[in-house]
Design a protein around this motif. Structure first.
Motif, PDB file in Angstrom:
ATOM      1  N   LEU A   1       0.819  -1.205   0.000  1.00  0.00           N
ATOM      2  CA  LEU A   1       0.000   0.000   0.000  1.00  0.00           C
ATOM      3  C   LEU A   1       0.856   1.260   0.000  1.00  0.00           C
ATOM      4  CD1 LEU A   1      -2.847  -0.984   2.501  1.00  0.00           C
ATOM      5  CD2 LEU A   1      -3.119  -0.428   0.078  1.00  0.00           C
ATOM      6  N   SER A   2       1.946   1.231   0.763  1.00  0.00           N
ATOM      7  CA  SER A   2       2.840   2.388   0.828  1.00  0.00           C
ATOM      8  C   SER A   2       3.489   2.652  -0.522  1.00  0.00           C
ATOM      9  CB  SER A   2       3.916   2.166   1.891  1.00  0.00           C
ATOM     10  OG  SER A   2       3.342   1.990   3.168  1.00  0.00           O
ATOM     11  N   ILE A   3       3.959   1.590  -1.172  1.00  0.00           N
ATOM     12  CA  ILE A   3       4.618   1.729  -2.477  1.00  0.00           C
ATOM     13  C   ILE A   3       3.624   2.238  -3.525  1.00  0.00           C
ATOM     14  CG2 ILE A   3       5.721   0.479  -4.372  1.00  0.00           C
ATOM     15  CD1 ILE A   3       6.929  -1.394  -2.261  1.00  0.00           C
ATOM     16  N   LEU A   4       2.449   1.638  -3.559  1.00  0.00           N
ATOM     17  CA  LEU A   4       1.434   2.050  -4.533  1.00  0.00           C
ATOM     18  C   LEU A   4       1.031   3.509  -4.331  1.00  0.00           C
ATOM     19  CD1 LEU A   4      -0.909  -1.089  -4.530  1.00  0.00           C
ATOM     20  CD2 LEU A   4       0.826  -0.484  -6.228  1.00  0.00           C
ATOM     21  N   THR A   5       0.936   3.927  -3.073  1.00  0.00           N
ATOM     22  CA  THR A   5       0.566   5.310  -2.771  1.00  0.00           C
ATOM     23  C   THR A   5       1.645   6.288  -3.218  1.00  0.00           C
ATOM     24  OG1 THR A   5      -0.725   4.601  -0.845  1.00  0.00           O
ATOM     25  CG2 THR A   5      -0.074   6.924  -0.937  1.00  0.00           C
ATOM     26  N   VAL A   6       2.907   5.988  -2.883  1.00  0.00           N
ATOM     27  CA  VAL A   6       4.021   6.864  -3.255  1.00  0.00           C
ATOM     28  C   VAL A   6       4.131   6.984  -4.767  1.00  0.00           C
ATOM     29  CG1 VAL A   6       6.536   7.107  -3.243  1.00  0.00           C
ATOM     30  CG2 VAL A   6       5.337   6.483  -1.145  1.00  0.00           C
ATOM     31  N   VAL A   7       3.998   5.848  -5.464  1.00  0.00           N
ATOM     32  CA  VAL A   7       4.080   5.859  -6.931  1.00  0.00           C
ATOM     33  C   VAL A   7       2.949   6.705  -7.518  1.00  0.00           C
ATOM     34  CG1 VAL A   7       3.860   4.445  -9.013  1.00  0.00           C
ATOM     35  CG2 VAL A   7       5.282   3.657  -7.119  1.00  0.00           C
ATOM     36  N   TRP A   8       1.733   6.543  -6.993  1.00  0.00           N
ATOM     37  CA  TRP A   8       0.597   7.330  -7.493  1.00  0.00           C
ATOM     38  C   TRP A   8       0.850   8.826  -7.315  1.00  0.00           C
ATOM     39  CZ3 TRP A   8      -4.087   6.841  -9.974  1.00  0.00           C
ATOM     40  CH2 TRP A   8      -4.911   7.973  -9.929  1.00  0.00           C
ATOM     41  N   ILE A   9       1.225   9.235  -6.108  1.00  0.00           N
ATOM     42  CA  ILE A   9       1.424  10.651  -5.810  1.00  0.00           C
ATOM     43  C   ILE A   9       2.525  11.241  -6.688  1.00  0.00           C
ATOM     44  CG2 ILE A   9       2.128  12.308  -4.051  1.00  0.00           C
ATOM     45  CD1 ILE A   9      -0.695  11.195  -3.719  1.00  0.00           C
ATOM     46  N   ALA A  10       3.640  10.508  -6.838  1.00  0.00           N
ATOM     47  CA  ALA A  10       4.765  10.994  -7.645  1.00  0.00           C
ATOM     48  C   ALA A  10       4.352  11.174  -9.104  1.00  0.00           C
ATOM     49  CB  ALA A  10       5.941  10.023  -7.537  1.00  0.00           C
ATOM     50  N   LEU A  11       3.680  10.176  -9.664  1.00  0.00           N
ATOM     51  CA  LEU A  11       3.250  10.263 -11.058  1.00  0.00           C
ATOM     52  C   LEU A  11       2.179  11.329 -11.249  1.00  0.00           C
ATOM     53  CD1 LEU A  11       3.080   6.458 -11.978  1.00  0.00           C
ATOM     54  CD2 LEU A  11       4.773   8.129 -12.747  1.00  0.00           C
ATOM     55  N   ASP A  12       1.265  11.421 -10.287  1.00  0.00           N
ATOM     56  CA  ASP A  12       0.197  12.419 -10.358  1.00  0.00           C
ATOM     57  C   ASP A  12       0.779  13.830 -10.375  1.00  0.00           C
ATOM     58  OD1 ASP A  12      -2.530  13.089 -10.464  1.00  0.00           O
ATOM     59  OD2 ASP A  12      -2.580  13.500  -8.334  1.00  0.00           O
ATOM     60  N   LEU A  13       1.711  14.102  -9.463  1.00  0.00           N
ATOM     61  CA  LEU A  13       2.342  15.419  -9.404  1.00  0.00           C
ATOM     62  C   LEU A  13       3.114  15.726 -10.685  1.00  0.00           C
ATOM     63  CD1 LEU A  13       3.682  15.522  -5.722  1.00  0.00           C
ATOM     64  CD2 LEU A  13       1.955  17.035  -6.722  1.00  0.00           C
ATOM     65  N   ALA A  14       3.872  14.733 -11.166  1.00  0.00           N
ATOM     66  CA  ALA A  14       4.712  14.940 -12.344  1.00  0.00           C
ATOM     67  C   ALA A  14       3.877  15.205 -13.600  1.00  0.00           C
ATOM     68  CB  ALA A  14       5.608  13.724 -12.557  1.00  0.00           C
ATOM     69  N   ILE A  15       2.860  14.381 -13.835  1.00  0.00           N
ATOM     70  CA  ILE A  15       2.062  14.490 -15.056  1.00  0.00           C
ATOM     71  C   ILE A  15       1.221  15.772 -15.063  1.00  0.00           C
ATOM     72  CG2 ILE A  15       0.193  13.451 -16.404  1.00  0.00           C
ATOM     73  CD1 ILE A  15       1.260  10.708 -15.444  1.00  0.00           C
ATOM     74  N   LEU A  16       0.556  16.046 -13.936  1.00  0.00           N
ATOM     75  CA  LEU A  16      -0.281  17.245 -13.886  1.00  0.00           C
ATOM     76  C   LEU A  16       0.569  18.519 -13.905  1.00  0.00           C
ATOM     77  CD1 LEU A  16      -3.061  16.179 -11.352  1.00  0.00           C
ATOM     78  CD2 LEU A  16      -3.153  16.222 -13.854  1.00  0.00           C
ATOM     79  N   SER A  17       1.748  18.472 -13.292  1.00  0.00           N
ATOM     80  CA  SER A  17       2.654  19.627 -13.341  1.00  0.00           C
ATOM     81  C   SER A  17       3.112  19.893 -14.767  1.00  0.00           C
ATOM     82  CB  SER A  17       3.865  19.402 -12.434  1.00  0.00           C
ATOM     83  OG  SER A  17       3.475  19.321 -11.085  1.00  0.00           O
ATOM     84  N   PHE A  18       3.268  18.824 -15.544  1.00  0.00           N
ATOM     85  CA  PHE A  18       3.629  18.986 -16.957  1.00  0.00           C
ATOM     86  C   PHE A  18       2.532  19.738 -17.702  1.00  0.00           C
ATOM     87  CE2 PHE A  18       3.220  17.412 -21.345  1.00  0.00           C
ATOM     88  CZ  PHE A  18       4.413  17.883 -21.863  1.00  0.00           C
ATOM     89  N   TYR A  19       1.267  19.439 -17.391  1.00  0.00           N
ATOM     90  CA  TYR A  19       0.161  20.159 -18.020  1.00  0.00           C
ATOM     91  C   TYR A  19       0.194  21.631 -17.639  1.00  0.00           C
ATOM     92  CZ  TYR A  19      -2.316  16.143 -19.999  1.00  0.00           C
ATOM     93  OH  TYR A  19      -2.674  15.059 -20.761  1.00  0.00           O
ATOM     94  N   VAL A  20       0.527  21.921 -16.374  1.00  0.00           N
ATOM     95  CA  VAL A  20       0.637  23.313 -15.938  1.00  0.00           C
ATOM     96  C   VAL A  20       1.753  24.013 -16.707  1.00  0.00           C
ATOM     97  CG1 VAL A  20       1.240  24.829 -14.003  1.00  0.00           C
ATOM     98  CG2 VAL A  20      -0.289  22.895 -13.637  1.00  0.00           C
TER      99      VAL A  20
END
Length: 210
Positions: free
Chosen positions: A151-170
């Motif tokens: 659960l910890s790994i899946l959460t960290v991976v989600w947050i990292a990818l979410d921040l990176a991808i959405l920041s790219f859109y910004v």
């Protein structure tokens, strides 16, 4: 560690987040209308919502409680209504800009301050994310023998990818070439958001009446 399953999870998350949907359209509109800082605040709001959904999913996986299908459908319906409001707000922005010839300023500061809250509301009620966390997220819990570590790994991976991808859109929306088509992008993304929300609302109402 089951790396093939983890890799499949990464691909699934990237496809889910980068595909234009309510969150992406909200971030794009927020960045174009109020600037990159407002877009980043919106991302933090959607990230916080993701953490809440992950926490609920973790409780379900650990059999603390079960998800009520009726309440889940109600949440999706309310989320669609909120998305319709966001879409109409974007269309109103386009109308005011084109009819008056200047950027609308009424409530601008309040809109800036509400970036995090708006991002959280869209994230927590986003049908795409709800379905992912409720249905697909548990399937990747086997990446390690330890459920809590998984659960910890899946959460960290989600947050990292979410921040990176959405920041790219910004970042993309802050480019001068993109800003030339600012009004058109807001118009198209708002119309797409409205269409997605209307379809989601119809399906949710059908489920409630079934």
């Amino acid at each position: 560690m089951d790396y093939p399953v983890l890799l499949l999870y990464v691909f699934s998350v990237v496809a889910l987040i980068s595909t234009p949907g309510p969150v992406v359209m909200l971030v794009m509109n927020a960045s174009l209308q109020q600037g990159p800082v407002h877009g980043l605040k919106t991302i933090l709001g959607t990230n916080a919502a993701s953490l809440v959904l992950i926490a609920i999913t973790a409780l379900v996986i650990n059999q603390v409680f079960a998800i009520n299908a009726f309440l889940l459908t109600v949440l999706k319906a309310l989320g669609c209504l909120y998305l319709i409001y966001i879409a109409l707000d974007g269309l109103w922005h386009v109308y005011r800009t084109r009819s008056v010839g200047i950027e609308p300023v009424g409530g601008e500061q309040r809109s800036k301050d509400a970036g995090f809250q708006k991002g959280f509301m869209v994230g927590i009620s986003n049908p795409k994310d709800i379905i992912f966390f409720a249905s697909f997220f548990p399937q990747f819990i086997s990446i390690s023998p330890n459920r809590h570590l998984s659960l910890s790994i899946l959460t960290v991976v989600w947050i990292a990818l979410d921040l990176a991808i959405l920041s790219f859109y910004v970042f993309l929306m802050s480019q001068k070439k993109i800003k030339r088509y600012k009004t058109l992008i807001i118009l198209l993304s708002s119309l797409c958001l409205l269409l997605v929300a209307m379809i989601g609302l119809v399906y949710s109402v059908r489920e409630l009446l079934a």
